[in-house]
Every structure is written in C-alpha cells, then in structure tokens.
Design a protein around this motif. Structure first.
Motif, short mmCIF file in Angstrom:
data_model
loop_
_atom_site.label_atom_id
_atom_site.label_comp_id
_atom_site.label_asym_id
_atom_site.label_seq_id
_atom_site.Cartn_x
_atom_site.Cartn_y
_atom_site.Cartn_z
N SER A 238 25.88 31.41 -11.64
CA SER A 238 26.50 30.44 -12.56
C SER A 238 28.02 30.44 -12.47
O SER A 238 28.66 29.46 -12.81
N ALA A 239 28.62 31.52 -11.98
CA ALA A 239 30.08 31.61 -11.86
C ALA A 239 30.58 31.35 -10.44
O ALA A 239 31.77 31.43 -10.17
N ALA A 240 29.68 31.02 -9.52
CA ALA A 240 30.05 30.85 -8.12
C ALA A 240 30.86 29.57 -7.91
O ALA A 240 30.55 28.52 -8.48
N HIS A 241 31.91 29.67 -7.10
CA HIS A 241 32.73 28.50 -6.79
C HIS A 241 31.98 27.45 -5.98
O HIS A 241 32.37 26.29 -5.98
N CYS A 242 30.94 27.85 -5.30
CA CYS A 242 30.19 26.90 -4.47
C CYS A 242 29.24 26.03 -5.28
O CYS A 242 28.74 25.03 -4.77
N ARG A 243 29.02 26.38 -6.53
CA ARG A 243 28.13 25.56 -7.37
C ARG A 243 28.65 24.15 -7.44
O ARG A 243 29.82 23.92 -7.69
N GLY A 244 27.80 23.21 -7.16
CA GLY A 244 28.19 21.82 -7.20
C GLY A 244 28.77 21.31 -5.88
O GLY A 244 29.01 20.13 -5.73
N THR A 245 28.99 22.23 -4.94
CA THR A 245 29.49 21.85 -3.61
C THR A 245 28.29 21.47 -2.75
O THR A 245 27.23 22.08 -2.87
N ASP A 246 28.47 20.53 -1.88
CA ASP A 246 27.40 20.14 -0.96
C ASP A 246 26.93 21.36 -0.19
O ASP A 246 27.73 22.05 0.45
N ILE A 247 25.66 21.66 -0.25
CA ILE A 247 25.09 22.85 0.38
C ILE A 247 25.38 22.91 1.87
O ILE A 247 25.53 23.98 2.45
N GLU A 248 25.49 21.75 2.50
CA GLU A 248 25.76 21.71 3.94
C GLU A 248 27.11 22.33 4.29
O GLU A 248 27.32 22.75 5.43
N THR A 249 28.00 22.42 3.32
CA THR A 249 29.30 23.07 3.54
C THR A 249 29.10 24.50 4.01
O THR A 249 29.87 25.00 4.83
N PHE A 250 28.06 25.16 3.53
CA PHE A 250 27.83 26.57 3.83
C PHE A 250 26.83 26.79 4.96
O PHE A 250 26.47 27.93 5.26
N PHE A 251 26.43 25.69 5.58
CA PHE A 251 25.55 25.75 6.76
C PHE A 251 26.16 24.85 7.83
O PHE A 251 25.57 23.83 8.22
N PRO A 252 27.37 25.22 8.30
CA PRO A 252 28.08 24.36 9.25
C PRO A 252 27.39 24.31 10.61
O PRO A 252 26.67 25.24 10.99
N VAL B 124 33.46 26.14 9.26
CA VAL B 124 33.31 27.54 8.87
C VAL B 124 34.49 27.95 8.01
O VAL B 124 34.33 28.58 6.96
N GLN B 125 35.69 27.59 8.42
CA GLN B 125 36.89 27.95 7.67
C GLN B 125 36.89 27.33 6.27
O GLN B 125 37.31 27.98 5.31
N ARG B 126 36.41 26.09 6.15
CA ARG B 126 36.33 25.46 4.82
C ARG B 126 35.42 26.28 3.90
O ARG B 126 35.77 26.55 2.75
N ALA B 127 34.28 26.68 4.41
CA ALA B 127 33.35 27.47 3.60
C ALA B 127 33.95 28.83 3.26
O ALA B 127 33.86 29.28 2.11
N LEU B 128 34.57 29.47 4.23
CA LEU B 128 35.16 30.79 3.99
C LEU B 128 36.30 30.72 2.98
O LEU B 128 36.51 31.65 2.20
#
Length: 80
Positions: A5-19, A27-31
């Motif tokens: 619930s406190a993760a910064h990726c919440r609400g971000t397009d999941i594909e961001t983390f599966f480049p 990769v750099q955007r996700a990191l």
C-alpha cells in the motif's frame, strides 16, 4: 504484502516494471521509481523469497536477483 500500500509503483502501469529486453531506458525508468520508494527493501525481500523471475522488484533487475539467489545468503566477516 502489507508494504504494497505504500509502494511508489502503485498506480503505475505494470509494464513499466517489465521492460522489453535490451531497453535500458525503460529499465532506468523503473529503477528510478524503485530508488525513491520507501518500501523498496520489503519488496526486494519478497521478490527474492518468492524467486520472482521476471520484472524489476525492489530496485533489482532479473539478472541481479538471479545472481543474489545463486550466491545465497552471505555470512558476516570472519573473526578469524
């Protein structure tokens, strides 16, 4: 996963983390998102414990996680 619930990726397009393979800019955007996240350590631990094979978790790429899993837990410095 109470940390989720406190993760910064919440609400971000999941594909961001599966480049796509080889897309270092993606990769750099996700990191970057992970690097600013207050729960990156619990996320990292989750990914390692569950041996997540794909994506970026807790600021670790697939290759980095694979290496950490292969080398296993490290003991502290020897006192010897």
């Amino acid at each position: 996963m109470s940390w989720w619930s406190a993760a910064h990726c919440r609400g971000t397009d999941i594909e961001t983390f599966f480049p796509p393979p080889g897309d270092q800019a993606a990769v750099q955007r996700a990191l970057t998102i992970c690097g600013l996240c207050p729960v990156r350590i619990p996320c990292r631990r989750y990914a390692l414990r569950h041996r997540e094979r794909y994506g970026i978790w807790g600021g670790l790429t697939e290759g980095t996680r694979d290496t950490l899993i292969r080398i296993g837990p490290r003991s502290g410095p020897s006192s010897g």
